[in-house]
Design an enzyme around this catalytic site. Structure first.
Site, mmCIF file in Angstrom:
data_model
loop_
_atom_site.group_PDB
_atom_site.id
_atom_site.type_symbol
_atom_site.label_atom_id
_atom_site.label_comp_id
_atom_site.label_asym_id
_atom_site.label_seq_id
_atom_site.Cartn_x
_atom_site.Cartn_y
_atom_site.Cartn_z
ATOM 1 C CD GLU A 96 -1.185 -0.571 3.653
ATOM 2 O OE1 GLU A 96 -2.062 -1.426 3.462
ATOM 3 O OE2 GLU A 96 -1.024 0.022 4.720
ATOM 4 C CB CYS A 109 3.705 7.438 2.684
ATOM 5 S SG CYS A 109 4.479 6.259 3.790
ATOM 6 C CB CYS A 116 8.055 -4.465 8.241
ATOM 7 S SG CYS A 116 9.559 -3.607 8.750
ATOM 8 C CB CYS A 120 7.579 -0.978 15.075
ATOM 9 S SG CYS A 120 9.134 -0.439 14.361
ATOM 10 C CB CYS A 123 4.079 -1.004 12.928
ATOM 11 S SG CYS A 123 4.037 -1.085 11.138
ATOM 12 C CB CYS A 340 2.818 1.681 7.249
ATOM 13 S SG CYS A 340 3.857 1.143 8.598
HETATM 14 S S1 SF4 Z 1 6.939 1.041 11.647
HETATM 15 FE FE1 SF4 Z 1 6.259 -0.872 10.701
HETATM 16 S S2 SF4 Z 1 7.022 -0.799 8.597
HETATM 17 FE FE2 SF4 Z 1 8.152 0.753 9.778
HETATM 18 S S3 SF4 Z 1 9.993 -0.325 10.494
HETATM 19 FE FE3 SF4 Z 1 8.477 -0.552 12.126
HETATM 20 S S4 SF4 Z 1 7.435 -2.519 11.666
HETATM 21 FE FE4 SF4 Z 1 8.566 -1.891 9.839
#
Ligand code: SF4
Length: 352
Positions: A96, A109, A116, A120, A123, A340
């Site tokens: 996306e 963006c 990922c 995090c 996220c 995201c």
């Molecule tokens: S915020 Fe999400 S996409 Fe960005 S580095 Fe952390 S886990 Fe990965």
């Protein structure tokens, strides 16, 4: 995290590779320029739509590279006109991109990976882990699709942040190749200073980025002013420590003359206290860096909340008291799953 094990799309070819292909197909060199213009200037990636090509060349390209890398799958728009577009990739995965209009700029963006590996805690992209790197073509096609959407809204994309799904330093060469293409006069020609690459701090990647001396902006997603708290929010063991990130920011400034940006997602009761603001302020001293505060967009199923505006204002005031340049990204896309990875995650859940 791997590269895509798929047949390359036409948009994955570098200009020199396209020149070679056109020559191998027995076509005059200028045909490569025509194909490139369709992709890099008009955002058309399906050979069947390249109407100024002679039919035999078009047929051959259709045979070799029939489809674009991205298929538009859906979108959502927030009350503040932030728009998120969802794309399906050739292997059935989703990615996306977000269009963020503001009075003086229109920012896109972009995602650099599917999922990922950084994970995090706040996220959506990290929930299912890292799946694969995006190709150069997949990243470039996101930009062109978002540019088209901006044009439909009477706008022109002025800025890019590579801050969507994924950690760009894990997909360094494809990200840089796509950005160079976006920056090229033979393509969209977006100014290098309008392009930002955002990382949690991956050792080899950050060093490589600085060594390239490109005028793209380097942003660190910090989210905490000390290692203990940061490890709870950004658990990737190989991420740089807070002190290493500060050193890397100083080195980047010294070697490239470019100031670094620090991104800090404010999570209520986790990293938004006055004590953390003061610690962050001390860390910023002498770096000339600017800070971008992002009050959190809650993700269903995750235990984090958005701080009150009053707490955000207090955090800002403490930083500004130390002459730190601060901007706050307020309420962009909070009602459209704009953190995201949320749209892609939702779509995969619907398919199960
Ligand atoms: S915020 Fe999400 S996409 Fe960005 S580095 Fe952390 S886990 Fe990965």
């Amino acid at each position: 995290m791997t590269d895509a094990p798929m047949r390359p799309r036409l948009s994955d070819l570098e200009r020199s590779e396209l020149d070679t292909l056109i020559r191998q197909l027995g076509q005059p060199a200028f045909r490569a320029g025509q194909v490139w213009d369709w992709m890099a200037k008009k955002g058309v990636f399906a050979p069947r739509e390249m109407t100024n090509l002679p039919a035999p060349l078009r047929d051959k390209l259709i045979e070799l590279h029939p489809d674009p890398a991205l298929q538009f799958e859906g979108d959502s728009e927030a009350r503040d006109t932030t728009e998120k577009l969802l794309f399906r990739l050739a292997d059935g995965r989703y990615v996306e991109s977000v269009l963020i209009p503001a009075p003086k700029r229109t920012t896109v963006c972009l995602s650099s990976q599917v999922g990922c590996a950084v994970g995090c805690r706040f996220c959506a992209s990290g929930i299912e882990g890292g799946q694969r790197n995006l190709t150069t073509g997949e990243i470039f096609e996101q930009f062109m699709a978002m540019s088209r959407r901006a044009e439909e809204r009477g706008r022109r994309v002025s800025n890019i942040v590579v801050m969507g799904m994924g950690e760009p330093m894990f997909n360094f060469s494809h990200v840089m190749a796509a950005l160079d293409r976006i920056n090229s006069p033979e393509g969209p020609n977006l100014g290098a200073r309008k392009i930002t690459v955002s990382t949690v701090g991956i050792r080899g990647g950050v060093e490589r980025f600085t060594a390239l001396r490109k005028p793209y902006t380097l942003a660190f997603s910090l989210h905490a002013p000390n290692d203990e708290l940061r490890r709870r929010i950004v658990p990737l063991a190989s991420a740089m420590s807070v002190a290493e990130i500060r050193e890397a920011a100083l080195r980047h400034l010294k070697e490239t003359g470019r100031e670094v940006t620090f991104e800090y997602v404010l999570l209520r009761g986790v990293n938004d206290s006055p004590a953390e603001a003061r610690e962050f302020r001390a860390l910023m001293r002498g770096t000339q860096a600017s800070v971008n505060l992002i009050p959190y967009n809650p993700v269903p199923g995750l235990p984090y909340e958005r701080p009150d505006d009053r707490d955000v204002d207090r955090f800002v005031a403490i930083l500004e008291d130390g002459r730190v340049k601060v901007s706050v990204r307020r309420r962009k896309g909070s009602d459209i799953d704009a953190a995201c990875g949320q749209l892609a995650l939702k779509r995969r859940a619907e398919e199960r």
